[in-house]
Design a protein around this motif. Structure first.
Motif, short mmCIF file in Angstrom:
data_model
loop_
_atom_site.label_atom_id
_atom_site.label_comp_id
_atom_site.label_asym_id
_atom_site.label_seq_id
_atom_site.Cartn_x
_atom_site.Cartn_y
_atom_site.Cartn_z
N GLY A 1 -4.75 4.24 2.38
CA GLY A 1 -3.94 3.72 3.49
C GLY A 1 -4.19 2.24 3.74
N PRO A 2 -3.76 1.77 4.90
CA PRO A 2 -3.81 0.33 5.19
C PRO A 2 -5.22 -0.15 5.58
CG PRO A 2 -2.93 1.53 7.08
CD PRO A 2 -3.11 2.54 5.98
N ASP B 1 0.27 2.34 11.31
CA ASP B 1 0.30 0.95 10.90
C ASP B 1 1.31 0.13 11.68
OD1 ASP B 1 -0.05 -1.36 9.61
OD2 ASP B 1 0.51 -0.63 7.63
N HIS C 1 5.53 1.36 2.84
CA HIS C 1 4.44 1.37 1.87
C HIS C 1 3.91 2.77 1.63
CE1 HIS C 1 3.50 -3.20 2.44
NE2 HIS C 1 4.70 -2.97 1.98
N GLY C 2 4.11 3.66 2.60
CA GLY C 2 3.68 5.05 2.41
C GLY C 2 4.31 5.64 1.16
N PHE D 1 1.22 3.89 -1.17
CA PHE D 1 0.12 4.82 -0.88
C PHE D 1 0.29 6.16 -1.60
CE2 PHE D 1 0.03 2.21 3.20
CZ PHE D 1 -0.97 1.38 2.74
N ILE E 1 -1.65 7.09 7.32
CA ILE E 1 -0.82 5.91 7.57
C ILE E 1 -0.47 5.79 9.05
CG2 ILE E 1 1.25 4.66 6.85
CD1 ILE E 1 1.22 6.67 4.39
N VAL F 1 3.17 -2.87 9.59
CA VAL F 1 3.84 -2.50 8.35
C VAL F 1 4.72 -3.66 7.87
CG1 VAL F 1 5.90 -1.43 9.34
CG2 VAL F 1 4.97 -0.57 7.22
N THR G 1 -0.10 10.96 9.58
CA THR G 1 0.73 9.79 9.92
C THR G 1 1.18 9.83 11.39
OG1 THR G 1 2.99 10.68 9.61
CG2 THR G 1 1.78 10.10 7.61
N ALA H 1 -4.05 -3.04 0.97
CA ALA H 1 -3.94 -1.58 0.87
C ALA H 1 -5.25 -1.08 0.29
CB ALA H 1 -2.77 -1.21 -0.03
#
Lengths: 242, 242, 242
Positions: free
Chosen positions: A89-90, A68, A122-123, A127, A66, A71, A6, A77
């Motif tokens: 991930g994205p 992003d 969203h992590g 995710f 991640i 976000v 990340t 996703a």
């Protein structure tokens, strides 16, 4: 095994809350922090870095990756199965380089949505729960939907740019050493640099390039700081001289 | 249990890749990060720090200790068994102080070499695999060769110097409090400092010294920053006044 | 599961030694680092942060929470059972906000003292061993003594102040979004800010506030740094406009 990749940094409760979530879902699972200082919001650098640092991870591992800048937006996703590894991930190009280096790829859109999902994390909320399901080898049908390969954002050549600068000022590029066997010099920031095997091969204060421990071409200064020496930043270009 | 003691910092994929390697080898093993901010390339400070922070580790633990300005060179890779603990790392003096404090020592040269070894990341490619073998209690003959005690780089007295500065500016020395029971004052940076038991024993803004939680003499300023107060740096000397 | 919440930072051997201690006591226990950058010595900010970041932790978890400017003094060492979670740490108000949000609270003074206890590291020597005993579900009578609720240092309203600034410069307040449903604007640093759902809802460079992933009101600038934009610091006040 779960890996985290990340641009969150080590600050704040973010990494800890992701680890908490996965440990509730998968008993005894302790994720490995692969890196949390991917250049912030820099999907391009992140995509080349992810391909390099995940190259030697064990088969069947899951990587929650991640980076992003969008976000909270409505992008998809994704899950990518590249050879024997999972990436979660994205949908912003972060997995493009991994996919280009893989022998086989399967892409999925994540259909799972928890009862409560934060707009900005969203992590933790999407995710990581999906990574947990993959670790538990749950049947994918209930939370993933197969899709065709997304249009790549980054082309399939290696990247002649700085993608990461470490704490000692060494400049990592997106160029795999295995792809440029005959490379003897590079132009960077107006200078011509020669190849060496390691630091002690050149004089103190001399800039050079070499194959780093990730298998990438890296610019360094023996007993010095290449970032300061060249006033270098992420994204700076290098030119190859064969 | 495996402990990591390095000057790598938390940046980049380095610590994560070492953890990945060991978790592949020893299932469920999650190393403990003892510290990753050993003063960079400073083997002398690292040697005294390692002895202090490893003093209370459990028997049969393995410590992968890597502080190495000569990385990529051809120095030997060593294992030290000091009393009941294992230390794995470079042959550059990093284990000298641990050895001097131990009742019994056994030294080994690492003969193990993997198929592929990076010139710049012996931590991941040599030291961690050997640490894993020790954790698994494999027979040592296949990867270690007994050697005599290397010539010490650091003498067997405690070190009257600053070896670490913490984030609050406290100045840790290489001097064990247990060795200087009667010590009442020290000279440092032109000032005479008195001993206290803890911060709240002295007035706000007053500099003093005390036995820190590692059992070492440490200089501090109550509600202040001793590093800024004294413009101190690693390696600065102190003089004892009995 | 054990969580760590401190202002120690990631530097030095402190977090590692706490983890070592608990792993000796509770086999295979690997604590989760919830955060180590609580604003240094700031018990007030820490108390509101702890309540926010621990809200979704699993029942029966143990949180070792240590933010303590009076370290080494003679204040009591406490355990709080708030609903189904345990909190272990100093008697300085750090648990006040957690307690105010809980349906039921039980308070205890820690009577356990090890043979050797450092004056400056109660985290390693007292709080972690007690956290380990709670994880092992030992009978509490031997190391805890019930007490009545300590006099709260912080009142039971949410806090209209900045309590944390993340690495991107976002300003987290001590105000739960769930308590201010109808809030549409806030005054901060002489400006009137509007509410948005997420970053991409406002123009680049625009300051706004939103519910962050911890359920708290947070001030941010889209593609910018709110800390720099407002020259903000921890403790700055905000005013609500309904």
């Amino acid at each position: 095994m779960l890996y985290l990749f990340t641009d969150f940094g080590w600050q704040g409760p973010y990494v800890g809350q992701m680890k908490s979530k996965v440990s509730e879902q998968v008993r005894y699972c302790q994720p490995i922090d692969l890196m949390h200082d991917v250049p912030a919001f820099n999907v391009k650098a992140g995509s080349y870095l992810l391909a390099a640092v995940s190259r030697y991870l064990p088969p069947d591992c899951v990587v929650a990756a991640i980076v992003d800048p969008q976000v909270g937006s409505d992008q998809r996703a994704l899950v990518l199965r590249a050879d024997y590894r999972w990436f979660v991930g994205p949908d912003n190009g972060l997995f493009d380089v991994v996919a280009q280096h893989a022998s086989s790829c399967h892409w999925y859109e994540i259909t799972f949505r928890p009862a409560h999902v934060s707009r900005s994390f969203h992590g933790r909320d999407i995710f990581i729960p999906v990574a947990g399901k993959l670790l538990l080898e749950e049947s994918c049908d209930s939370f993933l939907s197969p899709i065709s390969c997304p249009e790549p954002r980054f082309n399939d050549a290696d990247l002649n740019e700085i993608i990461y600068i470490d704490q000692f000022g060494n400049l990592m590029t997106g160029l795999r050493a295995s792809e440029v066997d005959g490379l003897v010099s590079i132009h960077f920031a107006g200078q011509l640099l020669s190849r060496a095997t390691t630091f002690s091969d050149v004089d103190t204060g001399t800039a050079f390039f070499y194959e780093n421990s990730q298998g990438l071409i890296e610019i360094a200064v023996n007993c010095g700081n290449a970032q300061a020496h060249f006033s270098a930043t992420i994204g700076d270009s290098i030119a190859l001289v064969f």
